[in-house]
Design an enzyme around this catalytic site. Sequence first.
Site, PDB file in Angstrom:
ATOM      1  N   GLY A  45      15.229  47.731 -13.121  1.00 25.65           N
ATOM      2  CA  GLY A  45      14.117  48.635 -13.380  1.00 25.65           C
ATOM      3  C   GLY A  45      12.813  47.887 -13.185  1.00 25.65           C
ATOM      4  O   GLY A  45      12.753  46.676 -13.412  1.00 25.65           O
ATOM      5  N   GLN A  50       4.030  45.918 -13.726  1.00 29.01           N
ATOM      6  CA  GLN A  50       4.693  44.623 -13.540  1.00 29.01           C
ATOM      7  C   GLN A  50       4.415  43.993 -12.183  1.00 29.01           C
ATOM      8  O   GLN A  50       4.757  42.827 -11.955  1.00 29.01           O
ATOM      9  CB  GLN A  50       6.208  44.763 -13.724  1.00 29.01           C
ATOM     10  CG  GLN A  50       6.600  45.074 -15.151  1.00 29.01           C
ATOM     11  CD  GLN A  50       8.108  45.097 -15.280  1.00 29.01           C
ATOM     12  OE1 GLN A  50       8.742  46.087 -14.973  1.00 29.01           O
ATOM     13  NE2 GLN A  50       8.684  43.989 -15.715  1.00 29.01           N
ATOM     14  N   CYS A  92      13.627  41.470 -19.594  1.00 29.19           N
ATOM     15  CA  CYS A  92      12.535  42.063 -18.824  1.00 29.19           C
ATOM     16  C   CYS A  92      12.089  41.045 -17.782  1.00 29.19           C
ATOM     17  O   CYS A  92      11.960  39.858 -18.083  1.00 29.19           O
ATOM     18  CB  CYS A  92      11.375  42.390 -19.765  1.00 29.19           C
ATOM     19  SG  CYS A  92       9.941  43.072 -18.917  1.00 29.19           S
ATOM     20  N   LEU A  93      11.853  41.514 -16.559  1.00 26.98           N
ATOM     21  CA  LEU A  93      11.425  40.611 -15.490  1.00 26.98           C
ATOM     22  C   LEU A  93      10.108  39.915 -15.835  1.00 26.98           C
ATOM     23  O   LEU A  93       9.821  38.837 -15.322  1.00 26.98           O
ATOM     24  CB  LEU A  93      11.274  41.382 -14.167  1.00 26.98           C
ATOM     25  CG  LEU A  93      12.552  41.962 -13.573  1.00 26.98           C
ATOM     26  CD1 LEU A  93      12.235  42.777 -12.326  1.00 26.98           C
ATOM     27  CD2 LEU A  93      13.556  40.862 -13.252  1.00 26.98           C
ATOM     28  N   HIS A 134      12.746  51.607 -21.706  1.00 24.67           N
ATOM     29  CA  HIS A 134      12.105  50.324 -21.374  1.00 24.67           C
ATOM     30  C   HIS A 134      10.955  50.536 -20.372  1.00 24.67           C
ATOM     31  O   HIS A 134       9.854  50.017 -20.553  1.00 24.67           O
ATOM     32  CB  HIS A 134      13.161  49.379 -20.796  1.00 24.67           C
ATOM     33  CG  HIS A 134      12.677  47.994 -20.501  1.00 24.67           C
ATOM     34  ND1 HIS A 134      13.086  46.890 -21.212  1.00 24.67           N
ATOM     35  CD2 HIS A 134      11.813  47.529 -19.552  1.00 24.67           C
ATOM     36  CE1 HIS A 134      12.492  45.812 -20.711  1.00 24.67           C
ATOM     37  NE2 HIS A 134      11.707  46.163 -19.702  1.00 24.67           N
ATOM     38  N   GLU A 135      11.227  51.335 -19.326  1.00 26.34           N
ATOM     39  CA  GLU A 135      10.201  51.515 -18.288  1.00 26.34           C
ATOM     40  C   GLU A 135       9.046  52.404 -18.766  1.00 26.34           C
ATOM     41  O   GLU A 135       7.880  52.121 -18.450  1.00 26.34           O
ATOM     42  CB  GLU A 135      10.816  52.055 -16.999  1.00 26.34           C
ATOM     43  CG  GLU A 135      11.911  51.175 -16.380  1.00 26.34           C
ATOM     44  CD  GLU A 135      11.562  49.693 -16.271  1.00 26.34           C
ATOM     45  OE1 GLU A 135      10.384  49.348 -16.088  1.00 26.34           O
ATOM     46  OE2 GLU A 135      12.494  48.869 -16.386  1.00 26.34           O
ATOM     47  N   HIS A 138       6.763  50.311 -20.783  1.00 20.55           N
ATOM     48  CA  HIS A 138       5.879  49.513 -19.922  1.00 20.55           C
ATOM     49  C   HIS A 138       4.634  50.321 -19.546  1.00 20.55           C
ATOM     50  O   HIS A 138       3.521  49.808 -19.552  1.00 20.55           O
ATOM     51  CB  HIS A 138       6.587  49.137 -18.606  1.00 20.55           C
ATOM     52  CG  HIS A 138       7.288  47.816 -18.641  1.00 20.55           C
ATOM     53  ND1 HIS A 138       6.655  46.633 -18.936  1.00 20.55           N
ATOM     54  CD2 HIS A 138       8.579  47.484 -18.396  1.00 20.55           C
ATOM     55  CE1 HIS A 138       7.529  45.631 -18.881  1.00 20.55           C
ATOM     56  NE2 HIS A 138       8.705  46.121 -18.562  1.00 20.55           N
TER      57      HIS A 138
HETATM   58 NI    NI Z   1      10.522  45.191 -18.354  1.00 19.53          NI
END
Ligand code: NI
Length: 170
Positions: A45, A50, A92-93, A134-135, A138
């Site tokens: 995701g 991000q 998370c990236l 999660h997204e 963000h």
């Molecule tokens: Ni994330």
Amino acid sequence: MIYPIVKYGDPVLEQPAAPVTAFDDELRKLVADMFDSMYEAHGVGLAAPQIGISKHLAVIDVTFKENPSEKLVLVNPQIIHTEGKQAGQEGCLSLPDFREKVTSANRVTVRAQDLEGKFFERTGEGLLARAFLHETDHLNGKLFISHVRGLKRDLIKRKIRKMVKAGEWL
Ligand code: NI
């Protein structure tokens, strides 16, 4: 184009993203780039902030290329229903190498627009439910560590501050 992933500490990750209003070629290109950038970073995701773009837009593929029909584009997503409970490791990236146990809803319905601006609803369970939450978090300027209990969260932030000082972050 592959974008570098913005890491925790960059203010773009902690501010609410602006709504998408133009459903044009530029948006389609951005979405294609977001999928490429997500796969390159081995994620399932990715939210536009991000990659440093404060727009209400996210891409998800919980199958990681296994099933192209599961590729999801969420433009201006809103969570409209949650139920049940699941607990599992989340990462998370933008916080590489930190994985923590997070409790979240197990069944989540999201309402979003597609690339043409058409509204749709989609219900996901398990990992997909977690990805929806999660997204959208963000896009509202919220990171998954906000769901981690206080002491643990402070520890993570302390570790990151050390890594920043040592030049091992950003
Ligand atoms: Ni994330």
